[in-house]
Write a protein that holds these residues in place. Structure first.
Motif, mmCIF file in Angstrom:
data_model
loop_
_atom_site.group_PDB
_atom_site.id
_atom_site.type_symbol
_atom_site.label_atom_id
_atom_site.label_comp_id
_atom_site.label_asym_id
_atom_site.label_seq_id
_atom_site.Cartn_x
_atom_site.Cartn_y
_atom_site.Cartn_z
ATOM 1 N N MET A 1 17.259 70.906 45.223
ATOM 2 C CA MET A 1 18.237 71.869 45.684
ATOM 3 C C MET A 1 18.875 72.528 44.469
ATOM 4 O O MET A 1 19.270 71.866 43.524
ATOM 5 N N ARG A 2 18.975 73.831 44.536
ATOM 6 C CA ARG A 2 19.642 74.574 43.466
ATOM 7 C C ARG A 2 21.153 74.586 43.707
ATOM 8 O O ARG A 2 21.616 74.420 44.834
ATOM 9 N N LEU A 3 21.886 74.827 42.644
ATOM 10 C CA LEU A 3 23.346 74.867 42.775
ATOM 11 C C LEU A 3 23.808 75.969 43.713
ATOM 12 O O LEU A 3 24.801 75.785 44.427
ATOM 13 N N THR A 4 23.111 77.094 43.743
ATOM 14 C CA THR A 4 23.512 78.175 44.650
ATOM 15 C C THR A 4 23.411 77.720 46.098
ATOM 16 O O THR A 4 24.305 78.010 46.900
ATOM 17 N N GLU A 5 22.344 76.996 46.430
ATOM 18 C CA GLU A 5 22.214 76.468 47.797
ATOM 19 C C GLU A 5 23.290 75.426 48.072
ATOM 20 O O GLU A 5 23.872 75.389 49.160
ATOM 21 N N ARG A 34 33.832 59.503 41.956
ATOM 22 C CA ARG A 34 34.013 60.775 41.249
ATOM 23 C C ARG A 34 34.191 61.893 42.256
ATOM 24 O O ARG A 34 33.869 61.765 43.430
ATOM 25 N N THR A 35 34.708 62.998 41.760
ATOM 26 C CA THR A 35 34.759 64.206 42.590
ATOM 27 C C THR A 35 33.400 64.892 42.515
ATOM 28 O O THR A 35 32.570 64.575 41.651
ATOM 29 N N VAL A 36 33.183 65.859 43.393
ATOM 30 C CA VAL A 36 31.963 66.657 43.359
ATOM 31 C C VAL A 36 31.836 67.348 42.014
ATOM 32 O O VAL A 36 30.771 67.336 41.381
ATOM 33 N N ALA A 37 32.916 67.940 41.552
ATOM 34 C CA ALA A 37 32.897 68.661 40.280
ATOM 35 C C ALA A 37 32.539 67.732 39.126
ATOM 36 O O ALA A 37 31.749 68.099 38.248
ATOM 37 N N GLU A 38 33.100 66.538 39.121
ATOM 38 C CA GLU A 38 32.796 65.579 38.065
ATOM 39 C C GLU A 38 31.325 65.157 38.111
ATOM 40 O O GLU A 38 30.662 65.094 37.069
ATOM 41 N N ALA A 39 30.832 64.868 39.297
ATOM 42 C CA ALA A 39 29.443 64.429 39.437
ATOM 43 C C ALA A 39 28.479 65.511 38.960
ATOM 44 O O ALA A 39 27.522 65.219 38.229
ATOM 45 N N LEU A 40 28.722 66.741 39.356
ATOM 46 C CA LEU A 40 27.852 67.837 38.921
ATOM 47 C C LEU A 40 27.942 68.045 37.412
ATOM 48 O O LEU A 40 26.925 68.259 36.745
ATOM 49 N N ALA A 41 29.143 67.972 36.866
ATOM 50 C CA ALA A 41 29.334 68.160 35.427
ATOM 51 C C ALA A 41 28.654 67.061 34.617
ATOM 52 O O ALA A 41 28.221 67.295 33.486
ATOM 53 N N GLU A 42 28.540 65.878 35.214
ATOM 54 C CA GLU A 42 27.905 64.754 34.523
ATOM 55 C C GLU A 42 26.395 64.718 34.756
ATOM 56 O O GLU A 42 25.735 63.753 34.392
ATOM 57 N N GLY A 43 25.857 65.764 35.385
ATOM 58 C CA GLY A 43 24.415 65.882 35.521
ATOM 59 C C GLY A 43 23.800 65.332 36.788
ATOM 60 O O GLY A 43 22.577 65.252 36.896
ATOM 61 N N HIS A 45 22.249 65.299 40.327
ATOM 62 C CA HIS A 45 21.479 66.327 41.028
ATOM 63 C C HIS A 45 22.269 66.864 42.219
ATOM 64 O O HIS A 45 22.939 66.101 42.924
ATOM 65 N N ALA A 46 22.186 68.160 42.438
ATOM 66 C CA ALA A 46 22.913 68.800 43.533
ATOM 67 C C ALA A 46 22.541 68.189 44.883
ATOM 68 O O ALA A 46 23.402 68.023 45.747
ATOM 69 N N LYS A 47 21.277 67.836 45.073
ATOM 70 C CA LYS A 47 20.840 67.238 46.336
ATOM 71 C C LYS A 47 21.516 65.884 46.565
ATOM 72 O O LYS A 47 21.943 65.579 47.672
ATOM 73 N N THR A 48 21.643 65.099 45.522
ATOM 74 C CA THR A 48 22.313 63.799 45.616
ATOM 75 C C THR A 48 23.788 63.991 45.957
ATOM 76 O O THR A 48 24.342 63.279 46.801
ATOM 77 N N VAL A 49 24.403 64.966 45.305
ATOM 78 C CA VAL A 49 25.822 65.244 45.562
ATOM 79 C C VAL A 49 25.994 65.742 46.991
ATOM 80 O O VAL A 49 26.913 65.317 47.702
ATOM 81 N N TRP A 50 25.105 66.620 47.443
ATOM 82 C CA TRP A 50 25.211 67.125 48.807
ATOM 83 C C TRP A 50 25.094 65.995 49.821
ATOM 84 O O TRP A 50 25.834 65.952 50.798
ATOM 85 N N ARG A 51 24.173 65.064 49.610
ATOM 86 C CA ARG A 51 24.030 63.941 50.547
ATOM 87 C C ARG A 51 25.306 63.113 50.616
ATOM 88 O O ARG A 51 25.699 62.659 51.687
ATOM 89 N N ALA A 52 25.970 62.936 49.491
ATOM 90 C CA ALA A 52 27.237 62.201 49.479
ATOM 91 C C ALA A 52 28.326 62.984 50.213
ATOM 92 O O ALA A 52 29.116 62.407 50.973
ATOM 93 N N VAL A 53 28.370 64.289 49.998
ATOM 94 C CA VAL A 53 29.340 65.142 50.699
ATOM 95 C C VAL A 53 29.060 65.110 52.195
ATOM 96 O O VAL A 53 29.971 64.943 53.010
ATOM 97 N N TRP A 54 27.794 65.259 52.558
ATOM 98 C CA TRP A 54 27.380 65.252 53.963
ATOM 99 C C TRP A 54 27.839 63.961 54.656
ATOM 100 O O TRP A 54 28.399 64.003 55.747
#
Length: 64
Positions: A1-5, A34-43, A45-54
């Motif tokens: 997943m790209r960051l734009t998606e 972590r927050t979403v912003a922290e997780a993304l800043a620390e590298g 993957h957007a897909k992993t972060v999205w699954r956690a948000v979901w």
């Protein structure tokens, strides 16, 4: 997943006016406390972060 998606999905789930603020302030246990912003800043993957948000927001399976 790209960051734009990723950000498109965040905007759909939370609204474009709130999604960035939420991403910077909401701590998610599925991201190791972590927050979403922290997780993304620390590298993380957007897909992993999205699954956690979901999971955190208990969104319907169709939005996974």
């Amino acid at each position: 997943m790209r960051l734009t998606e990723f950000w498109d999905r965040m905007d759909q789930a939370l609204g474009p006016a709130y999604s960035r603020t939420w991403a910077e302030t909401q701590v998610i246990s599925g991201l190791g406390g972590r927050t979403v912003a922290e997780a993304l800043a620390e590298g993380e993957h957007a897909k992993t972060v999205w699954r956690a948000v979901w999971a955190h927001l208990q969104l319907p399976p169709s939005e996974r």
